[in-house]
Design an enzyme around this catalytic site. Structure first.
Site, mmCIF file in Angstrom:
data_model
loop_
_atom_site.group_PDB
_atom_site.id
_atom_site.type_symbol
_atom_site.label_atom_id
_atom_site.label_comp_id
_atom_site.label_asym_id
_atom_site.label_seq_id
_atom_site.Cartn_x
_atom_site.Cartn_y
_atom_site.Cartn_z
ATOM 1 N N ASP A 10 0.861 -1.177 0.000
ATOM 2 C CA ASP A 10 0.000 0.000 0.000
ATOM 3 C C ASP A 10 0.899 1.229 0.000
ATOM 4 O O ASP A 10 2.121 1.122 0.130
ATOM 5 C CB ASP A 10 -0.911 -0.015 1.237
ATOM 6 C CG ASP A 10 -1.818 1.214 1.314
ATOM 7 O OD1 ASP A 10 -2.482 1.524 0.308
ATOM 8 O OD2 ASP A 10 -1.840 1.890 2.360
ATOM 9 N N SER A 11 0.277 2.399 -0.086
ATOM 10 C CA SER A 11 1.048 3.644 -0.028
ATOM 11 C C SER A 11 1.572 3.918 1.374
ATOM 12 O O SER A 11 2.539 4.664 1.545
ATOM 13 C CB SER A 11 0.184 4.826 -0.475
ATOM 14 O OG SER A 11 -0.922 4.993 0.399
ATOM 15 N N TYR A 42 -1.078 8.816 -2.533
ATOM 16 C CA TYR A 42 -1.080 8.434 -3.943
ATOM 17 C C TYR A 42 -2.126 9.185 -4.770
ATOM 18 O O TYR A 42 -2.067 9.186 -5.991
ATOM 19 C CB TYR A 42 -1.402 6.939 -4.068
ATOM 20 C CG TYR A 42 -0.216 6.004 -3.935
ATOM 21 C CD1 TYR A 42 1.096 6.456 -3.968
ATOM 22 C CD2 TYR A 42 -0.438 4.636 -3.793
ATOM 23 C CE1 TYR A 42 2.160 5.579 -3.862
ATOM 24 C CE2 TYR A 42 0.617 3.745 -3.688
ATOM 25 C CZ TYR A 42 1.917 4.220 -3.728
ATOM 26 O OH TYR A 42 2.955 3.339 -3.628
ATOM 27 N N CYS A 73 -4.362 -1.622 -1.731
ATOM 28 C CA CYS A 73 -4.387 -0.187 -2.011
ATOM 29 C C CYS A 73 -5.450 0.065 -3.055
ATOM 30 O O CYS A 73 -5.396 -0.523 -4.145
ATOM 31 C CB CYS A 73 -3.016 0.257 -2.535
ATOM 32 S SG CYS A 73 -2.958 1.961 -3.134
ATOM 33 N N THR A 75 -5.983 2.771 -4.789
ATOM 34 C CA THR A 75 -5.457 3.490 -5.950
ATOM 35 C C THR A 75 -4.757 2.545 -6.908
ATOM 36 O O THR A 75 -5.015 2.553 -8.119
ATOM 37 C CB THR A 75 -4.508 4.614 -5.496
ATOM 38 O OG1 THR A 75 -5.207 5.497 -4.620
ATOM 39 C CG2 THR A 75 -3.992 5.393 -6.692
ATOM 40 N N GLU A 152 -2.476 8.547 8.278
ATOM 41 C CA GLU A 152 -1.030 8.314 8.269
ATOM 42 C C GLU A 152 -0.345 8.834 9.532
ATOM 43 O O GLU A 152 0.707 8.338 9.914
ATOM 44 C CB GLU A 152 -0.387 8.942 7.029
ATOM 45 C CG GLU A 152 -0.549 8.127 5.763
ATOM 46 C CD GLU A 152 0.219 6.814 5.798
ATOM 47 O OE1 GLU A 152 1.388 6.809 6.244
ATOM 48 O OE2 GLU A 152 -0.352 5.785 5.407
ATOM 49 N N CYS A 184 -10.688 3.338 -0.314
ATOM 50 C CA CYS A 184 -9.259 3.466 0.015
ATOM 51 C C CYS A 184 -9.034 2.677 1.284
ATOM 52 O O CYS A 184 -9.813 2.792 2.239
ATOM 53 C CB CYS A 184 -8.887 4.937 0.209
ATOM 54 S SG CYS A 184 -7.244 5.209 0.927
ATOM 55 N N THR A 185 -7.984 1.874 1.323
ATOM 56 C CA THR A 185 -7.791 0.987 2.469
ATOM 57 C C THR A 185 -7.444 1.729 3.756
ATOM 58 O O THR A 185 -7.490 1.142 4.837
ATOM 59 C CB THR A 185 -6.711 -0.068 2.176
ATOM 60 O OG1 THR A 185 -5.505 0.576 1.733
ATOM 61 C CG2 THR A 185 -7.192 -1.046 1.108
ATOM 62 N N HIS A 186 -7.119 3.014 3.667
ATOM 63 C CA HIS A 186 -6.933 3.805 4.883
ATOM 64 C C HIS A 186 -8.256 4.047 5.608
ATOM 65 O O HIS A 186 -8.302 4.134 6.832
ATOM 66 C CB HIS A 186 -6.311 5.173 4.556
ATOM 67 C CG HIS A 186 -4.849 5.158 4.244
ATOM 68 N ND1 HIS A 186 -4.352 4.657 3.070
ATOM 69 C CD2 HIS A 186 -3.768 5.585 4.969
ATOM 70 C CE1 HIS A 186 -3.030 4.786 3.062
ATOM 71 N NE2 HIS A 186 -2.657 5.354 4.208
#
Length: 268
Positions: A10-11, A42, A73, A75, A152, A184-186
């Site tokens: 992932d990012s 991303y 991810c 994206t 993040e 988005c996985t976040h």
């Protein structure tokens, strides 16, 4: 028995939501996680940049001997996977198809909201997948650029988060959606705030759950499932391209002591 690990990337910390599902549904599998924190977020990156990141990360994971790669991810799953998935000699799974399948299954009125990065929204990947399943679905997509930076740094609650969620998701509620995909996985790390805002009439979809179920099925049919060994702990390694201490701190906040060490590695 196949004791090779699964590659996950992932990012940044977002893919840990997928790791969380792996620990639940595939607890005996080892994995190598790569967070591309040098390039997060991303959402504002070009397709050319994202393709370069994807090639570098996938090539690194293959060099580590992984048996499959989970693109954790949204994206990359929407922008780069369709372009690279046939270029590598092992299974690559993303989160978009699984998220679309889940949303299609749970919606009652066929009005589905998508929250994701700007790059994912630009790709219209979720709209394509959902309307392939049922052309009558109405899909409303919105980019949420401030949510990834919040996650993040471990900012998961508070007035700033609530205001951002309201600003992004409020217009989707005005469209009459009954299902909201966290594309988005976040974003699943913000599920409590999101569910509190949308209320019980809207089903919130975390694509990681069905993605890991799909991975489990793929490993089983390919003879790649690992059988537990009583005297051996599964491999669980974490690598980042940026600040390893920041990832360690936030990762531990999100996942607890699953993360014992984070290693910095430059793969550009």
């Amino acid at each position: 028995m196949n004791d090779r690990p699964i590659g996950v990337f992932d990012s940044g910390v977002g893919g840990l939501t997928v790791v969380r599902s792996m620990l639940q549904y595939l607890p005996d599998e080892g994995f190598i996680y790569f967070g591309d924190t040098a390039h997060v977020p991303y959402g504002n990156k070009t397709e050319e940049q994202l393709l370069r990141y994807a090639h570098n990360i996938i090539s690194y994971l293959i060099s580590r001997g992984v048996k499959a790669i989970l693109v954790a991810c949204g994206t990359h799953s929407s922008v780069t996977m369709p372009l690279v998935q046939d270029q590598f000699p092992l299974p690559l799974l993303g989160v978009v198809k699984a998220g679309a399948r889940t949303a299609a299954r749970v919606t009652s009125n066929g009005r589905i909201g998508i929250t994701a990065t700007q790059a994912t929204i630009n790709s219209r990947a979720y709209t394509r997948e959902l309307q392939f399943i049922n052309h009558k679905f109405e899909v409303f997509e919105t980019a949420c650029p401030s949510l990834v930076p919040m996650v993040e740094v471990g900012q998961l609650s508070g007035i700033e988060v609530r205001n951002a969620v309201a600003a992004y998701i409020g217009p989707l509620l005005d469209k009459g959606i009954d299902t909201l995909v966290l594309g988005c996985t976040h974003y699943p790390f913000l599920t409590p705030v999101i569910k509190d805002f949308v209320g019980s009439a809207v089903t919130v979809v975390d694509p990681s759950l069905e993605t890991v179920e799909e991975l489990k099925s793929l490993l089983a049919t390919s003879g790649l499932l690992h059988q537990a060994e009583t005297n051996k702990e599964p491999l669980r390694e974490f690598y980042v391209s940026g600040d390893d201490q920041s990832f360690y701190r936030v990762g531990r906040l999100l996942m607890g002591d699953v993360i014992k060490k984070v290693n910095h590695i430059d793969i550009d």
